[in-house]
Design an enzyme around this catalytic site. Structure first.
Site, PDB file in Angstrom:
ATOM      1  N   LEU A 148      40.933  44.450  35.988  1.00 57.69           N
ATOM      2  CA  LEU A 148      42.160  43.858  36.507  1.00 57.69           C
ATOM      3  C   LEU A 148      42.696  42.805  35.533  1.00 57.69           C
ATOM      4  O   LEU A 148      41.950  42.282  34.698  1.00 57.69           O
ATOM      5  CB  LEU A 148      41.891  43.239  37.880  1.00 57.69           C
ATOM      6  N   PRO A 149      43.976  42.462  35.633  1.00 57.29           N
ATOM      7  CA  PRO A 149      44.596  41.634  34.587  1.00 57.29           C
ATOM      8  C   PRO A 149      44.238  40.159  34.593  1.00 57.29           C
ATOM      9  O   PRO A 149      44.190  39.540  33.524  1.00 57.29           O
ATOM     10  CB  PRO A 149      46.103  41.828  34.827  1.00 57.29           C
ATOM     11  N   LYS A 183      33.113  36.086  26.394  1.00 63.24           N
ATOM     12  CA  LYS A 183      34.273  36.897  26.010  1.00 63.24           C
ATOM     13  C   LYS A 183      35.435  36.009  25.581  1.00 63.24           C
ATOM     14  O   LYS A 183      36.106  36.263  24.572  1.00 63.24           O
ATOM     15  CB  LYS A 183      34.697  37.776  27.191  1.00 63.24           C
ATOM     16  N   LYS A 213      46.241  34.514  26.913  1.00 61.44           N
ATOM     17  CA  LYS A 213      45.514  34.190  28.146  1.00 61.44           C
ATOM     18  C   LYS A 213      44.050  33.879  27.846  1.00 61.44           C
ATOM     19  O   LYS A 213      43.506  32.888  28.344  1.00 61.44           O
ATOM     20  CB  LYS A 213      45.606  35.363  29.125  1.00 61.44           C
TER      21      LYS A 213
END
Length: 300
Positions: free
Chosen positions: A70-71, A176, A245
Site C-alpha cells: 500500500l502507498p 528501508k 516520502k
C-alpha cells in the site's frame, strides 16, 4: 509446479499497484494460491486475467496470512485498524505482512495493537524497484518475531534474491527508509557531478565511465544514469514523490532518535524542491532535469 511456499495457510494480498502486482505474480508463479484485493476493481480484474489458475477475488480477512502493498502508513492504518479493518476480522494466530514503505514508529504501534488481538505483524519492505520485482530479484528487509518471520519466509523467498531479518517489528521499515535516504543522496550527488562535468566540457558518458571505474561509483552511477538518464528514458519505475516520502520518513526517524543529519537534511530540502519542480508523477531520475535546467546543459 514448485512446492507451495505456505501450503497450510490461506494467503491474501491487498494492493496490486506497480509493486504489489509483480510481487503477487511471483507468489502465484511459486505455486501459492492467492486471494487478491485492491481499492481499484480494474487492478483486480487485470491480475485475475493474467493469473487465472491460482488467483481468485475474495475477502483477505478470511485468510491466515495477509500481505499488504500500500502507498502510505495512513492507508495501512485504515486497512488494518479501520472500522471494517483486518484486526476486527482476522482470526487469532493470523499474520499481517506489510510490504509497504511505512513509518517505523507507526509500524511498531500497529504491531502492539495487533498483538492485543493475537495477530502478528511482520514488516517486509523491499528494495530493487519494479524491474527487479518483475524478475523476483528483490532485497526484502524483515522485521518481526522469529516465529512469524519463519512462517512467511518461504512466501517472501518467492519474490526475493535476499531476505534480511533486521530485528523486531518496525525495524525493517526503519532500515528501508535509511536505505532510500542513502540512495537519494547518491543519485542527487551523481547528478550534480555529471552536470558540472558536462558544463566543463566532459562527455557525460565518458565521465560516467570514469566514476564507475573509480571510487566515486555508487548504485545510481552503475544502474541508473546510463540506462535511464543518458538515454533520456527516465523510467526507472520509482517516482520522485515516493522517494521524497521515504526521505522524509528517514529524516523524521533521525529527529526522533535525536540525531542531526547535515547531508541528509540538505538532501531532503533539495529533493523536495526538485520533486515540486518536476511534478509528483515524475520518475526519480528526472530530478536531473532540474539541475540541467539551472546549468543550461543536458546530459546525453
Amino acid at each position: 509446479m514448485a512446492d507451495i511456499p505456505i501450503p497450510d495457510r490461506r494467503v491474501g494480498m491487498i494492493g496490486l499497484g506497480a509493486m504489489g502486482a509483480p510481487i503477487a505474480a511471483n507468489f502465484v508463479a511459486a505455486g501459492q494460491p492467492l486471494v487478491v484485493a485492491d481499492a481499484a476493481p480494474s487492478a483486480v480484474q487485470r491480475f485475475l486475467a493474467g493469473h487465472p489458475a491460482l488467483a481468485e477475488p475474495g475477502d483477505p480477512p478470511d485468510c491466515d496470512v495477509v500481505v499488504l502493498s500500500l502507498p502510505t502508513s495512513d492507508v495501512v492504518d485504515e486497512v488494518v485498524l479501520g472500522e471494517n479493518g483486518l484486526l476486527h476480522r482476522l482470526a487469532p494466530g493470523s499474520i499481517i505482512v506489510d510490504m509497504s514503505s511505512s513509518v517505523p514508529a507507526r509500524t511498531r504501534a500497529l504491531g502492539d495493537a495487533a498483538a492485543a488481538a493475537d495477530v502478528s505483524v511482520v514488516d517486509a519492505p523491499v528494495s530493487g524497484g519494479v524491474a527487479r520485482a518483475v524478475i523476483a530479484d528483490l532485497a526484502v528487509m524483515v522485521g518481526g518475531d522469529d516465529g512469524a518471520v519463519d512462517i512467511v519466509r518461504p512466501l517472501l523467498a518467492a519474490t526475493a534474491r535476499e531476505i534480511i531479518h533486521v530485528g523486531p517489528t518496525g525495524s525493517a521499515h526503519a532500515a528501508k527508509a535509511l536505505n532510500n535516504l542513502l540512495s537519494a543522496v547518491g543519485l542527487f550527488a551523481a547528478a550534480e557531478v555529471l552536470v558540472v562535468g558536462a558544463k566543463f566540457g566532459i562527455d557525460p558518458a565518458t565521465l560516467l565511465s570514469v566514476l564507475n571505474a573509480g571510487s566515486g561509483r555508487n548504485q545510481a552511477t552503475e544502474a541508473k544514469f546510463g540506462t535511464f538518464v543518458l538515454s533520456r528514458g527516465f523510467d526507472s519505475g520509482f517516482t520522485a514523490s515516493l522517494m521524497n516520502k521515504d526521505v522524509g520518513i528517514a529524516l523524521d526517524l533521525a529527529r526522533d532518535c535525536g540525531v542531526d543529519l547535515d547531508i541528509g537534511s540538505a538532501l531532503g530540502r533539495a529533493w523536495a524542491s526538485a520533486t515540486e519542480a518536476i511534478g509528483p508523477g515524475a520518475d526519480q531520475t528526472e530530478i536531473v532535469r532540474v539541475l540541467e535546467q539551472a546549468a543550461g546543459i543536458e546530459l546525453r
